[in-house]
Design a protein around this motif. Structure first.
Motif: not given
Length: 103
Positions: A7-14, A44-51, A73-75, A81-87
């Motif tokens: 999943n390219e949006r999240l950067g992980i395999e689903l 957790p590393d993906r979340i940290f990167g997005f944070e 920037l807000n968008s 933040a949506s990606r973090i939630n999905d992760l």
């Protein structure tokens, strides 16, 4: 057989399972769970990167005076933040699989 797709949006395999969970043999299920646990461990590393990206964009936003750029920037921040939630959701999925595996 590959049971996961990137999943390219999240950067992980689903999971991309073609059958119901019970339709897989015990060996296949064990392989799927083992592979998922490895993928899950990277979340957790993906979340940290997005944070980190959010923090960077927030610092840019703080200094930004152009309204249109501020909106962009807000968008971007909202999307990250949506990606973090999905992760977080995918991270918790393993708990359900682990319980099923032991039934």
């Amino acid at each position: 057989m590959n049971y996961f797709v990137l999943n390219e949006r999240l950067g992980i395999e689903l999971p991309a399972l073609e059958r119901e969970w019970e339709g897989y043999s015990e060996t296949e299920r064990a392989n799927i769970v083992e592979q998922w646990e490895l993928i899950r461990g990277s979340i957790p590393d993906r979340i940290f990167g997005f944070e980190k990206l959010i923090n960077h964009k927030q610092s840019l936003l703080y200094e930004e005076e152009n309204f249109e750029r501020s909106c962009a920037l807000n968008s971007d921040i909202a999307e990250l933040a949506s990606r973090i939630n999905d992760l977080h959701i995918w991270y918790r999925l393993n708990q359900e699989i682990g319980v099923r595996r032991h039934d």
